[in-house]
Design an enzyme around this catalytic site. Structure first.
Site, PDB file in Angstrom:
ATOM      1  N   HIS A  18      40.972 -25.606 106.645  1.00 44.09           N
ATOM      2  CA  HIS A  18      39.650 -25.776 106.229  1.00 44.09           C
ATOM      3  C   HIS A  18      39.223 -27.116 105.630  1.00 44.09           C
ATOM      4  O   HIS A  18      40.138 -27.675 105.239  1.00 44.09           O
ATOM      5  CB  HIS A  18      38.869 -24.290 105.564  1.00 44.09           C
ATOM      6  N   HIS A  21      40.966 -27.950 102.491  1.00 40.50           N
ATOM      7  CA  HIS A  21      42.030 -28.543 102.376  1.00 40.50           C
ATOM      8  C   HIS A  21      41.894 -30.017 102.904  1.00 40.50           C
ATOM      9  O   HIS A  21      42.707 -31.028 102.318  1.00 40.50           O
ATOM     10  CB  HIS A  21      42.741 -27.908 103.663  1.00 40.50           C
ATOM     11  N   CYS A 126      50.318 -11.951  91.130  1.00 44.16           N
ATOM     12  CA  CYS A 126      49.572 -12.262  92.065  1.00 44.16           C
ATOM     13  C   CYS A 126      49.959 -12.853  93.434  1.00 44.16           C
ATOM     14  O   CYS A 126      50.664 -14.096  93.106  1.00 44.16           O
ATOM     15  CB  CYS A 126      48.246 -13.105  91.469  1.00 44.16           C
ATOM     16  N   CYS A 129      48.366 -16.468  94.493  1.00 44.44           N
ATOM     17  CA  CYS A 129      48.697 -17.774  93.643  1.00 44.44           C
ATOM     18  C   CYS A 129      50.355 -17.842  93.425  1.00 44.44           C
ATOM     19  O   CYS A 129      50.652 -18.984  93.162  1.00 44.44           O
ATOM     20  CB  CYS A 129      48.333 -17.534  92.131  1.00 44.44           C
ATOM     21  N   CYS A 144      42.334 -11.530  89.902  1.00 40.20           N
ATOM     22  CA  CYS A 144      42.890 -12.854  89.674  1.00 40.20           C
ATOM     23  C   CYS A 144      41.439 -13.651  89.919  1.00 40.20           C
ATOM     24  O   CYS A 144      40.916 -13.315  90.966  1.00 40.20           O
ATOM     25  CB  CYS A 144      43.649 -13.350  90.473  1.00 40.20           C
ATOM     26  N   HIS A 147      41.625 -15.494  93.391  1.00 38.38           N
ATOM     27  CA  HIS A 147      41.612 -14.779  94.671  1.00 38.38           C
ATOM     28  C   HIS A 147      40.827 -13.554  94.648  1.00 38.38           C
ATOM     29  O   HIS A 147      40.977 -12.739  95.751  1.00 38.38           O
ATOM     30  CB  HIS A 147      43.019 -14.539  94.951  1.00 38.38           C
ATOM     31  N   LYS A 298      31.556 -20.437  97.507  1.00 38.23           N
ATOM     32  CA  LYS A 298      32.878 -20.641  97.553  1.00 38.23           C
ATOM     33  C   LYS A 298      33.380 -20.278  99.191  1.00 38.23           C
ATOM     34  O   LYS A 298      32.974 -19.317  99.472  1.00 38.23           O
ATOM     35  CB  LYS A 298      33.697 -19.739  96.508  1.00 38.23           C
ATOM     36  N   LYS A 301      36.669 -16.216 103.872  1.00 36.63           N
ATOM     37  CA  LYS A 301      36.968 -15.646 105.194  1.00 36.63           C
ATOM     38  C   LYS A 301      35.845 -14.360 105.198  1.00 36.63           C
ATOM     39  O   LYS A 301      35.405 -13.696 106.130  1.00 36.63           O
ATOM     40  CB  LYS A 301      38.161 -14.919 105.639  1.00 36.63           C
TER      41      LYS A 301
END
Length: 513
Positions: A18, A21, A126, A129, A144, A147, A298, A301
């Site tokens: 995405h 990245h 996690c 991570c 976390c 996430h 942020k 999905k």
């Protein structure tokens, strides 16, 4: 010839690439192209992390073997980076056989040195991570923070790395080299983390019962090497550690690792500890960037705001995306991709300011100079200012201040536009003041030459289009190791090629959401 080795973090292939990245990869490409223009021997490495529980589970959901899943997903990353015009020298995969063997060799070396030992771990883990967590690492809901999910309690026999042995040396390295982690606020955060008494020896393996997709621990097939040791080693195995010592010695240490702020601990504490254990030199710089949000939120999905960079390139072109991401955002801070801001910014800067400057200059050259570069006489004040802008922009790029570099480049574009407006070359030619008109046009043409060179790392296709329209037969792209001299002048008599707008305005209506 100076060498320059730049790396990006390698991305998990459990999900498609995405825009977040893409941001880091484009930054590395900017640095690589900038250093190639200077004539440096550049090696730009990016790639994917194909091991670990996240990838293993994604393959199970897809109901295909893990390696087949990785092959398919890796092609998606390569396709996206190629569409964005990334000039990487090596696309790395953790499933590469050479990496597999080198990582096992690295593990053996650390084990023989007494830096790896067997023990039992019990704690919170996690999966996102791929890291063990402490209570203090979690948010107020016990999740976390990266996430938004709670870690689970894990207890298993693992191999541990003796971080305690290297904490003092890492602290000295971080303290005595204030530029080694950039920006400095991140370096100070790492120092605080390092000397936290709760940061102790950590696991470098997982039981094969819990994670089977990875590189087996040498001589112990019941364990696989922990994904972070596997992944971090890419920076040395990708350039020949233990397989091509000539190439490795040529490029290592890395001049800069580009990473996101969520993985600073791994790169600024774990990675130097591994290197110290392996008796390998430490990287020169770790540059930490912020996150890219979409319309202020942020990337997730769950809320459906993941942006596929392929779709953006198909709709608007690679250079528009590259330009906006680095013109609108400070690299070390979080930035936002807003469609309204994107359309307004690229239209104003690329179509109006730069595009119109080139168009009007070439049209005047066609009309008044038989479509050839006029006599080599120019406004020396503007020439010196352009040379100064090149130095300023270069310093900003070296300092990861990409937005400031772009600001300096477009200040020159504004100056050139103002110069033409003030001098009115069309009127000079009409009044028979050919010599004065030629000076204005030559100054504008040479200013455009310098603008193309400076803009090339950010917008390579656009810069090459300007270069071609200015009449050059050779390519601006310099992967041949030959430096481009900014101080050269555009050759008198060179035939220009006016092919129309280099950047078409985005006519899509930008509406506030």
């Amino acid at each position: 010839m100076a060498k320059f080795y730049v790396t990006t973090a390698i991305d998990y292939v459990n999900a498609a690439p995405h825009i977040g990245h893409a941001y880091e990869k484009i930054a590395a490409d900017i640095l690589a192209r900038y250093h190639r223009l200077k004539g440096d021997d550049v090696y730009f490495q990016t790639g994917v992390d194909e091991h670990g529980s996240n990838v293993e589970k994604a393959a199970l959901r897809a109901e295909i073997p893990a390696k087949v899943f990785c092959d398919q997903m890796t092609e998606k990353f390569k396709h996206a980076w190629d569409k964005l015009g990334l000039s990487y020298d090596h696309f790395f995969r953790t499933t590469d056989q050479s990496h597999y063997q080198a990582v096992q060799g690295l593990f053996r070396k650390m084990l023989a040195k007494g830096d790896i030992y067997k023990g039992t771990y019990k704690g919170l883990y996690c999966e996102g991570c791929e890291d063990f967590k402490r209570d203090r690492d979690l948010d107020e809901d016990g999740n976390c923070p990266n996430h938004k999910k709670p870690p689970y309690m894990c207890s298993e026999e693992n191999y541990f790395f003796r971080l305690s042995k290297y904490k003092e040396a890492i602290g000295k390295w971080l303290t005595e080299n204030p530029d080694v982690v950039h920006p400095d606020g991140r370096r100070k955060e790492v120092i605080n983390q390092l000397f936290d008494p709760e940061l102790t020896d950590f696991s470098v393996s997982r039981s094969k019962e819990n994670v089977s997709w990875g590189i087996p621990v040498p001589d112990d097939p019941d364990h696989v090497i922990y994904v972070w040791l596997d992944a971090l080693a890419n920076y040395i195995t990708g350039i020949g550690y233990s397989t091509d010592e000539k190439q490795f010695s040529n490029y290592w240490p890395a001049d800069v690792h580009l990473i996101g702020k969520d993985i600073t601990k791994f790169h600024a504490i774990y990675w130097p500890a591994f290197l110290m254990s392996a008796e390998v030199a430490l990287p020169k710089k770790i540059s930490v960037h912020g996150f890219i949000t979409v319309e202020g939120k942020k990337i997730s999905k769950t809320i459906g705001n993941v942006i596929d960079p392929n779709e953006l390139v198909d709709q608007y072109g690679a250079d528009a995306i590259r330009y906006f991401l680095f013109a609108a955002t400070s690299f070390t801070q979080d930035g936002d991709f807003s469609k309204v801001d994107f359309i307004n910014r690229v239209n104003a800067d690329l179509a109006n300011n730069l595009g119109n400057l080139l168009n009007r200059t070439l049209t005047l050259v066609e009309k008044n100079c038989q479509a050839r570069v006029p006599k080599q006489e120019m406004n020396n004040v503007l020439r010196e200012e352009a040379n100064e802008v090149y130095v300023i922009a270069g310093k900003h790029i070296d300092g990861m201040e990409f937005a400031k570099a772009i600001e300096a480049i477009f200040a020159l574009v504004d100056q050139l536009n103002k110069y033409i407006n003030d001098e009115k070359p069309w009127a000079l030619f009409k009044e028979g003041k050919t010599s004065e008109g030629n000076v204005v046009l030559y100054t504008a043409l040479d200013g455009l030459r310098r603008t193309a060179i400076m803009l090339y790392p950010f917008c390579p296709q656009l810069a090459c289009a300007i270069w071609e329209q200015l009449g050059y037969e050779t390519e601006l792209d310099s992967k041949n190791g030959k430096a481009i001299n900014i101080a050269d002048l555009i050759p008198e008599g060179q035939a220009i090629r006016n092919k129309g707008p280099i950047f078409k305005r985005i006519e899509e209506v930008a509406v506030e959401s």
